[in-house]
Design a protein around this motif. Structure first.
Motif, PDB file in Angstrom:
ATOM      1  N   UNK A  81     -13.170  27.973  12.621  1.00 22.28           N
ATOM      2  CA  UNK A  81     -12.962  27.862  14.070  1.00 22.28           C
ATOM      3  C   UNK A  81     -12.170  29.050  14.609  1.00 22.28           C
ATOM      4  N   UNK A  82     -11.196  29.515  13.835  1.00 24.56           N
ATOM      5  CA  UNK A  82     -10.399  30.672  14.256  1.00 24.56           C
ATOM      6  C   UNK A  82     -11.286  31.911  14.403  1.00 24.56           C
ATOM      7  N   UNK A  83     -12.152  32.150  13.420  1.00 27.19           N
ATOM      8  CA  UNK A  83     -13.046  33.312  13.474  1.00 27.19           C
ATOM      9  C   UNK A  83     -13.979  33.233  14.679  1.00 27.19           C
ATOM     10  N   UNK A  84     -14.492  32.025  14.942  1.00 27.35           N
ATOM     11  CA  UNK A  84     -15.404  31.847  16.080  1.00 27.35           C
ATOM     12  C   UNK A  84     -14.687  32.154  17.389  1.00 27.35           C
ATOM     13  N   UNK A 134     -17.831  31.256  23.352  1.00 33.14           N
ATOM     14  CA  UNK A 134     -18.405  30.610  22.165  1.00 33.14           C
ATOM     15  C   UNK A 134     -18.966  29.214  22.437  1.00 33.14           C
ATOM     16  N   UNK A 135     -18.579  28.596  23.544  1.00 31.52           N
ATOM     17  CA  UNK A 135     -19.095  27.259  23.851  1.00 31.52           C
ATOM     18  C   UNK A 135     -20.463  27.307  24.533  1.00 31.52           C
ATOM     19  N   UNK A 177     -24.392  35.004  23.561  1.00 32.02           N
ATOM     20  CA  UNK A 177     -23.511  34.233  22.678  1.00 32.02           C
ATOM     21  C   UNK A 177     -24.154  34.031  21.311  1.00 32.02           C
ATOM     22  N   UNK A 178     -25.445  33.711  21.293  1.00 26.57           N
ATOM     23  CA  UNK A 178     -26.148  33.537  20.019  1.00 26.57           C
ATOM     24  C   UNK A 178     -26.108  34.835  19.204  1.00 26.57           C
ATOM     25  N   UNK A 179     -26.274  35.967  19.905  1.00 29.53           N
ATOM     26  CA  UNK A 179     -26.234  37.256  19.216  1.00 29.53           C
ATOM     27  C   UNK A 179     -24.837  37.505  18.639  1.00 29.53           C
ATOM     28  N   UNK A 232     -19.572  27.912   6.048  1.00 29.77           N
ATOM     29  CA  UNK A 232     -19.450  28.755   7.244  1.00 29.77           C
ATOM     30  C   UNK A 232     -20.801  28.874   7.956  1.00 29.77           C
ATOM     31  N   UNK A 233     -21.833  29.237   7.197  1.00 26.77           N
ATOM     32  CA  UNK A 233     -23.172  29.355   7.782  1.00 26.77           C
ATOM     33  C   UNK A 233     -23.656  28.015   8.330  1.00 26.77           C
ATOM     34  N   UNK A 234     -23.393  26.946   7.584  1.00 23.71           N
ATOM     35  CA  UNK A 234     -23.860  25.613   7.984  1.00 23.71           C
ATOM     36  C   UNK A 234     -23.234  25.190   9.310  1.00 23.71           C
TER      37      UNK A 234
END
Length: 393
Positions: free
Chosen positions: A3-6, A13-14, A21-23, A151-153
């Protein structure tokens, strides 16, 4: 940590429906994956050279090859988020499904390689060597790949990305194969029992199974799948929450990739209401579907005789007749059309796509039962199966 990285590296990010955002999510995923795989590659290579271990150096090369998946990821997010153009009016989002298939094929290939190698070891067993440096490297690799898979999931769930889900499965496959080596080494050290090949065979089959499930899901989306019951209920409830909408049916979903969902639906409206008012209502629903659900829509209006007791009574009689034949069949779009040669009673019957009775047989049964009770109208019936074209009988 995730969550911190995001929050740190993904602006807005929301807003996961935004291509920008997807990119950003794709760039973050690529950077993290590249860092971890290069770290594992360099660590394994150094220890492999110091201990003269071919196995560790081979595993290092495997981590370097994982960077190929990351290149695919970068290309996918770059190309699939391109805006629509004249040649591709529905955008390029389905490219993500194609790139996802490439990674899934790579996962299946890894599983097949592991199965083949395990069979060879069953036929020609190899002595397992125990080395503390190897043990440390294996543990580091398992922890790193397990975290990377999570992370990917998590990001794949946030932005509904098949590509990141496939990459998560790829990392999990690496985690499984490395865990097999670790378990085999520990068991051999404690018991002198060599189970390496048998555990490897089981792990390879699990990886192939995961890859197969992923690729069939992706192919289904490319071919075109119907709406899930949950999505259909969510959209139907949203549409029917508006005053003036008396029902919604025949929801059709066209998936052109993440962020490009198009639907068509029929709604029932009061036939005595002003057309301009109804048209404005439907326009508002279509705008709200884009803003609140991220779904593009085209809505068709079906007239419903809300204030006509005679038509309502006919509707109830016909609906009961249909339910008596098969309680799962649904009556839709019922209306009375005056004609000089005789008034027509027009309606649809929605049946399951796998219904064994053919359309003509269904129509004959229902029509005969109607005419035994109602003789003033000519029944005109259409059978609706899935998204197939309807013929009137």
């Amino acid at each position: 940590m995730i969550d911190y990285l995001i929050q740190k590296f993904v602006r807005n990010y929301e807003d996961t429906q935004s291509f920008a955002t997807r990119r950003s999510y794709g760039n973050l995923s690529s950077a993290v994956g590249l860092f971890i795989n290069l770290f594992l590659f360099s660590t394994k290579l150094i220890i492999g050279l110091l201990t003269n271990s071919i196995a560790i150096m081979a595993d290092a090369i495997n981590n370097l090859s994982d960077c190929f998946s990351i290149v695919i990821m970068v290309l996918s997010f770059s190309m699939s988020t391109k805006p629509a153009d004249e040649k591709h009016p529905y955008g390029h989002s389905r490219l993500e499904y194609i790139f996802s298939s490439l990674i899934t094929i790579l996962v299946i290939y890894i599983g097949i390689k592991l199965v083949v190698a395990s069979f060879k070891k069953i036929i020609h067993p190899e002595v397992i060597t125990f080395n503390i440096y190897s043990l440390v490297v294996l543990i580091i690799a398992i922890v790193a790949k397990f975290w990377l898979s999570k992370f990917y999931h998590k990001i794949s769930k946030k932005i509904d990305s098949d590509l990141l889900m496939a990459t998560s499965v790829d990392s999990r496959s690496d985690c499984i194969s490395t865990s097999i080596v670790l378990i085999s080494v520990v068991v051999f050290k404690l018991t002198s029992l060599n189970i390496d090949a048998y555990i490897g065979l089981l792990g390879g089959l699990i990886i192939i199974k995961n890859g197969y499930e992923m690729i069939t899901d992706t192919v289904d989306k490319l071919l075109g799948t119907g709406a899930s019951a949950k999505f259909e209920r969510e959209i139907t409830d949203f549409i029917t929450s508006y005053d003036g909408i008396y029902g919604a049916h025949d929801l059709r979903v066209h998936d052109y990739g993440p962020g490009h969902i198009f639907i068509t639906a029929d709604v029932q409206v009061d036939s005595s209401e002003e057309f301009i008012k109804l048209h404005s209502l439907v326009d508002q629903i279509e705008r709200d579907l884009i803003e609140k659900k991220g779904v593009y829509s085209t809505i068709h209006m079906d007239p419903l005789a809300v204030n006509n007791p005679k038509v309502q009574n006919l509707h109830e009689i016909v609906e009961k007749i249909i339910k008596d034949v098969n309680e799962d069949w649904i009556l839709n779009d019922f209306r009375i059309c005056p004609k000089k040669e005789g008034d027509e009673m027009i309606f649809d019957i929605r049946v399951d796509i796998d219904e064994k009775m053919d359309d003509k047989e269904i129509v004959d049964i229902v029509k005969n039962k109607i005419l035994s009770q109602i003789t003033d109208y000519k029944p005109i019936i259409a059978i609706a199966r899935g998204y197939q074209r309807r013929n009137f009988y």
